[in-house]
Motif scaffolding. Structure first.
Motif, PDB file in Angstrom:
ATOM      1  N   LEU A  10       0.806  -1.208   0.000  1.00  0.00           N
ATOM      2  CA  LEU A  10       0.000   0.000   0.000  1.00  0.00           C
ATOM      3  C   LEU A  10       0.850   1.274   0.000  1.00  0.00           C
ATOM      4  CD1 LEU A  10      -2.619  -1.196   2.637  1.00  0.00           C
ATOM      5  CD2 LEU A  10      -2.807  -1.309   0.147  1.00  0.00           C
ATOM      6  N   LEU A  11       2.154   1.128  -0.034  1.00  0.00           N
ATOM      7  CA  LEU A  11       3.056   2.280   0.015  1.00  0.00           C
ATOM      8  C   LEU A  11       3.514   2.697  -1.374  1.00  0.00           C
ATOM      9  CD1 LEU A  11       5.287   1.104   2.993  1.00  0.00           C
ATOM     10  CD2 LEU A  11       3.296   2.616   3.079  1.00  0.00           C
ATOM     11  N   THR A  12       3.854   3.970  -1.496  1.00  0.00           N
ATOM     12  CA  THR A  12       4.383   4.473  -2.765  1.00  0.00           C
ATOM     13  C   THR A  12       5.806   3.954  -2.959  1.00  0.00           C
ATOM     14  OG1 THR A  12       5.368   6.456  -1.802  1.00  0.00           O
ATOM     15  CG2 THR A  12       3.047   6.612  -2.510  1.00  0.00           C
ATOM     16  N   PRO A  13       6.286   3.917  -4.192  1.00  0.00           N
ATOM     17  CA  PRO A  13       7.676   3.498  -4.429  1.00  0.00           C
ATOM     18  C   PRO A  13       8.682   4.360  -3.654  1.00  0.00           C
ATOM     19  CG  PRO A  13       6.464   3.480  -6.484  1.00  0.00           C
ATOM     20  CD  PRO A  13       5.550   4.106  -5.450  1.00  0.00           C
ATOM     21  N   SER A  14       8.414   5.648  -3.533  1.00  0.00           N
ATOM     22  CA  SER A  14       9.308   6.537  -2.785  1.00  0.00           C
ATOM     23  C   SER A  14       9.365   6.138  -1.309  1.00  0.00           C
ATOM     24  CB  SER A  14       8.827   7.986  -2.921  1.00  0.00           C
ATOM     25  OG  SER A  14       9.580   8.836  -2.095  1.00  0.00           O
ATOM     26  N   HIS A  20      13.695   1.074   2.928  1.00  0.00           N
ATOM     27  CA  HIS A  20      14.891   0.271   2.654  1.00  0.00           C
ATOM     28  C   HIS A  20      16.150   0.967   3.156  1.00  0.00           C
ATOM     29  CE1 HIS A  20      13.810  -3.360   0.458  1.00  0.00           C
ATOM     30  NE2 HIS A  20      12.786  -2.671  -0.041  1.00  0.00           N
ATOM     31  N   HIS A  21      16.179   2.281   3.066  1.00  0.00           N
ATOM     32  CA  HIS A  21      17.363   3.011   3.514  1.00  0.00           C
ATOM     33  C   HIS A  21      17.431   3.160   5.023  1.00  0.00           C
ATOM     34  CE1 HIS A  21      18.859   3.805  -0.404  1.00  0.00           C
ATOM     35  NE2 HIS A  21      17.768   4.445  -0.790  1.00  0.00           N
ATOM     36  N   ILE A  22      16.294   3.222   5.678  1.00  0.00           N
ATOM     37  CA  ILE A  22      16.284   3.400   7.133  1.00  0.00           C
ATOM     38  C   ILE A  22      16.463   2.076   7.865  1.00  0.00           C
ATOM     39  CG2 ILE A  22      14.873   4.093   9.107  1.00  0.00           C
ATOM     40  CD1 ILE A  22      13.740   6.347   7.390  1.00  0.00           C
ATOM     41  N   LEU A  23      15.791   1.035   7.421  1.00  0.00           N
ATOM     42  CA  LEU A  23      15.854  -0.257   8.123  1.00  0.00           C
ATOM     43  C   LEU A  23      17.130  -1.026   7.774  1.00  0.00           C
ATOM     44  CD1 LEU A  23      12.171  -1.467   7.643  1.00  0.00           C
ATOM     45  CD2 LEU A  23      13.239  -0.704   9.776  1.00  0.00           C
ATOM     46  N   ASN A  28      14.585  -6.233   4.848  1.00  0.00           N
ATOM     47  CA  ASN A  28      14.209  -6.107   3.433  1.00  0.00           C
ATOM     48  C   ASN A  28      13.084  -5.080   3.221  1.00  0.00           C
ATOM     49  OD1 ASN A  28      14.550  -6.728   0.720  1.00  0.00           O
ATOM     50  ND2 ASN A  28      12.983  -8.330   0.765  1.00  0.00           N
ATOM     51  N   GLY A  29      13.141  -4.000   3.996  1.00  0.00           N
ATOM     52  CA  GLY A  29      12.149  -2.933   3.854  1.00  0.00           C
ATOM     53  C   GLY A  29      10.770  -3.253   4.404  1.00  0.00           C
TER      54      GLY A  29
END
Length: 166
Positions: A10-14, A20-23, A28-29
């Protein structure tokens, strides 16, 4: 055939990219996988300080009255309300850094922890027993679930956990 959706669908690609960058890479996001970390961490020596962040002990007496007053019900070490506010503030800065490309691969654990806590605590605060002082949030009510003796608090979170993990 999979029934239902994961939160990530349900999330946007952005937004997925920011996760992915924070976790840390091991998640795996996935917010669902990451959200359960908070309970495990709270039961470690290192994370014991965060144990009381998972609830707020309102001085309610159902069915006569039910209310929450932050100054009365949130303990000195924090509660789910203060934890959401504090970790959201940290997370806002982390998101800004991720958008600028300054944060990648979960290398800032403070940011990863903030995201995992916010995801977890938003689930906690939506559960009635996490916002009630009655019987220690349900821990003092013995029940039988699936032919096993447990306490009500453990059973009350099963529907939400099923949504998070599936």
């Amino acid at each position: 055939q999979q029934i239902g959706y994961s939160a990530e669908q349900l999330l946007t690609p952005s937004t997925k990219s920011i996760l992915h960058h924070i976790l840390e890479p091991k998640y795996n996001g996935s917010i669902g996988l990451a959200a359960s970390w908070a309970d495990d961490y709270a039961h470690t020596t290192e994370g014991a300080f965060s144990y009381q962040w998972h609830w707020i002990d309102s001085a309610d007496n159902p069915p006569y009255y039910c209310n929450v007053y932050y100054n009365r019900d949130c303990t000195k070490g924090g509660c789910v309300v203060s934890a959401i506010a504090n970790q959201t503030q940290i997370l806002k800065g982390c998101i800004a850094r991720a958008k600028k490309g300054q944060l990648v691969h979960g290398e800032d654990l403070q940011c990863s922890y903030a995201l995992k806590w916010v995801a977890h605590f938003l689930g906690d605060i939506a559960q009635p027993l996490h916002a009630s002082g009655v019987a220690a949030g349900g821990n003092d009510f013995d029940v039988v679930f699936g032919n096993h003796s447990t306490e009500l608090h453990a059973v009350s979170s099963i529907p939400l956990l099923l949504l998070i993990h599936h």
